[in-house]
Design an enzyme around this catalytic site. Sequence first.
Site, PDB file in Angstrom:
ATOM      1  N   ASN A 137       0.795  -1.238   0.000  1.00 18.67           N
ATOM      2  CA  ASN A 137       0.000   0.000   0.000  1.00 18.67           C
ATOM      3  C   ASN A 137       0.824   1.284   0.000  1.00 18.67           C
ATOM      4  O   ASN A 137       0.349   2.327  -0.439  1.00 18.67           O
ATOM      5  CB  ASN A 137      -1.007   0.000   1.163  1.00 18.67           C
ATOM      6  CG  ASN A 137      -0.346  -0.086   2.518  1.00 18.67           C
ATOM      7  OD1 ASN A 137       0.607  -0.832   2.705  1.00 18.67           O
ATOM      8  ND2 ASN A 137      -0.846   0.666   3.469  1.00 18.67           N
ATOM      9  N   LYS A 160      11.929  -8.171   1.426  1.00  9.27           N
ATOM     10  CA  LYS A 160      10.977  -9.055   0.752  1.00  9.27           C
ATOM     11  C   LYS A 160       9.722  -8.215   0.533  1.00  9.27           C
ATOM     12  O   LYS A 160       8.952  -7.978   1.464  1.00  9.27           O
ATOM     13  CB  LYS A 160      10.680 -10.289   1.631  1.00  9.27           C
ATOM     14  CG  LYS A 160       9.808 -11.340   0.940  1.00  9.27           C
ATOM     15  CD  LYS A 160       8.365 -11.106   1.226  1.00  9.27           C
ATOM     16  CE  LYS A 160       7.484 -11.961   0.328  1.00  9.27           C
ATOM     17  NZ  LYS A 160       6.329 -11.276  -0.221  1.00  9.27           N
ATOM     18  N   HIS A 161       9.590  -7.708  -0.704  1.00 15.31           N
ATOM     19  CA  HIS A 161       8.455  -6.832  -0.978  1.00 15.31           C
ATOM     20  C   HIS A 161       7.230  -7.658  -1.348  1.00 15.31           C
ATOM     21  O   HIS A 161       7.297  -8.855  -1.580  1.00 15.31           O
ATOM     22  CB  HIS A 161       8.801  -5.821  -2.075  1.00 15.31           C
ATOM     23  CG  HIS A 161       8.343  -4.432  -1.730  1.00 15.31           C
ATOM     24  ND1 HIS A 161       7.076  -4.170  -1.268  1.00 15.31           N
ATOM     25  CD2 HIS A 161       8.986  -3.236  -1.751  1.00 15.31           C
ATOM     26  CE1 HIS A 161       6.958  -2.875  -1.030  1.00 15.31           C
ATOM     27  NE2 HIS A 161       8.108  -2.277  -1.303  1.00 15.31           N
ATOM     28  N   SER A 163       4.102  -9.311  -3.285  1.00 16.65           N
ATOM     29  CA  SER A 163       4.050  -9.950  -4.606  1.00 16.65           C
ATOM     30  C   SER A 163       3.345  -9.085  -5.648  1.00 16.65           C
ATOM     31  O   SER A 163       3.478  -9.313  -6.839  1.00 16.65           O
ATOM     32  CB  SER A 163       3.341 -11.306  -4.506  1.00 16.65           C
ATOM     33  OG  SER A 163       2.013 -11.125  -4.041  1.00 16.65           O
ATOM     34  N   GLU A 234       4.494  -3.707  12.511  1.00 22.36           N
ATOM     35  CA  GLU A 234       3.588  -2.584  12.243  1.00 22.36           C
ATOM     36  C   GLU A 234       2.367  -3.180  11.559  1.00 22.36           C
ATOM     37  O   GLU A 234       2.426  -3.570  10.388  1.00 22.36           O
ATOM     38  CB  GLU A 234       4.273  -1.564  11.316  1.00 22.36           C
ATOM     39  CG  GLU A 234       5.400  -0.811  11.972  1.00 22.36           C
ATOM     40  CD  GLU A 234       4.915   0.387  12.767  1.00 22.36           C
ATOM     41  OE1 GLU A 234       3.721   0.731  12.664  1.00 22.36           O
ATOM     42  OE2 GLU A 234       5.730   0.972  13.498  1.00 22.36           O
ATOM     43  N   CYS A 269      -3.136   2.062   7.012  1.00 28.84           N
ATOM     44  CA  CYS A 269      -3.345   1.549   8.374  1.00 28.84           C
ATOM     45  C   CYS A 269      -3.808   2.660   9.306  1.00 28.84           C
ATOM     46  O   CYS A 269      -4.589   2.421  10.220  1.00 28.84           O
ATOM     47  CB  CYS A 269      -2.043   0.984   8.941  1.00 28.84           C
ATOM     48  SG  CYS A 269      -1.222  -0.160   7.850  1.00 28.84           S
ATOM     49  N   GLU A 366     -11.012  -4.148  10.239  1.00 32.19           N
ATOM     50  CA  GLU A 366     -10.312  -3.068   9.542  1.00 32.19           C
ATOM     51  C   GLU A 366     -10.906  -2.913   8.143  1.00 32.19           C
ATOM     52  O   GLU A 366     -11.047  -3.891   7.412  1.00 32.19           O
ATOM     53  CB  GLU A 366      -8.808  -3.367   9.429  1.00 32.19           C
ATOM     54  CG  GLU A 366      -8.067  -2.256   8.711  1.00 32.19           C
ATOM     55  CD  GLU A 366      -6.549  -2.412   8.718  1.00 32.19           C
ATOM     56  OE1 GLU A 366      -5.858  -1.388   8.639  1.00 32.19           O
ATOM     57  OE2 GLU A 366      -6.065  -3.561   8.785  1.00 32.19           O
TER      58      GLU A 366
END
Length: 464
Positions: A137, A160-161, A163, A234, A269, A366
């Site tokens: 995001n 590790k970003h 996908s 986080e 968030c 959420e």
Amino acid sequence: MGYSSTHFKSINPYTEETVYEIPMNTAEEVREIIENSQDVYVNSWRDSSFEQRAELLRAVAKEMKDNLDEYALPMTEEMGKPINEARGEVNKAAWAAEHYAQNAGEYLKTEFIDSDATESFVQYLPLGVTLGLLPWNAPFWLAFRYLAPALMSGNSCIMKHDSHTPLCAIKIVQAFEKAGMPKNLVQNVVINHSQIESIIRHPLVTGVSLTGSSKAGSAVGAIAGSEIKPVVLELGGSDAAIVLADTKDLEHAADVIVLSRYINAGQSCIAAKRIIVEEPIYEKFISLLKERFEKLTLGDPKDESTKIGPIARRELVEEMHEQVDRSVSAGARLVLGGNRMEGKGFFFPVTLLADVEPGMVVSCQETFGPIAAVIKAKDADHALEIANDTEYGLGGSVWTGDIEKGKKIASKIVTGQVSINGIVKSDPRLPSGGVKKSGLGRELGPHGIKMFVNTQQVWVGPVK
């Protein structure tokens, strides 16, 4: 969509076309990435000075600011962030790099403490190879929130970003390469979720930072805990904005709360998700919100006039429709939006729900999109009770004409950060993080840089 068993593939949520495809790393490649990260740490970065580290981060910041659209466009194409917001995010990532370049030496300076020793002090030493697990995001900002302090404290970094944003990850590493980083100091690992555990458990990996869902945080925290490795989590939020009847400028409060809810199409968030309004101003404030939400334009994220782009993935749109439908069925009043949108792109309409009660889906789950839930409170105490009636504790805001009252309420809100008469945002100068299911540890500010260091006490004899 997302990844197959061998590739990551990003899909443009506006055109629904493929943006970028990249093969996943083999187990052997992952081992090499970790070992190379250890090599650059031991042979170069660990013993570098704060000034050498700062020079790299300043160069990275300059590279990104000088070539803004090269770094902004991948966000717009891979996850639908409106281009102006994407440019803002690249600049904010550069600010994080510059902030730590300037302040890390002061944040981590040796502290001399009086004791029975001739001399005693605490020094902050790097740990080694760290792993950052990142979401889609805010692909640049959240990466730099991890990278800047970890690098300035002398660690090497493996990212590790997500996908769904593989091109963003490639571009971040390229920015460091163009800035002249020592080879392999910042590396990108392309793996699926099932391979993360083996990296966390690798003996050379010394700490893990995750920004993601509470479910992901629980899994990663359990693995890191079993290995006795430091972890920063986080996680999700269900932030409350409390608007009290004594608020002097309701128009301004409505402006800021609407911005907080729709920025990044609500995929944040720390967005204001539950708007808790004191009874005397309840209907008036709903009409102020409606007036502002109605003006927001959805559209092509590359168009500079677009305020809200598409949602990152189709399944997220369906999930939000279900959240809204279930809440309306339970008695929420649909003031605006809520309807399914036809045509190309993964769009969700700007939606305003009033008369939301605790226990409704939009109140206790959420909502990761442009859905605002308005809840009526009898008074300030009742508003506080509603605000804390959640398993999350990330951020929140209080709107009041009485600052002292606002501060007292802030100290009773169970969250990691509170804004009084302002937007909840992350800032490199101030610590950010949550309590309860919203996470543990802190990022940013002087506190964030101490998450991945060895706080070493040194006692020098003889006894004085």
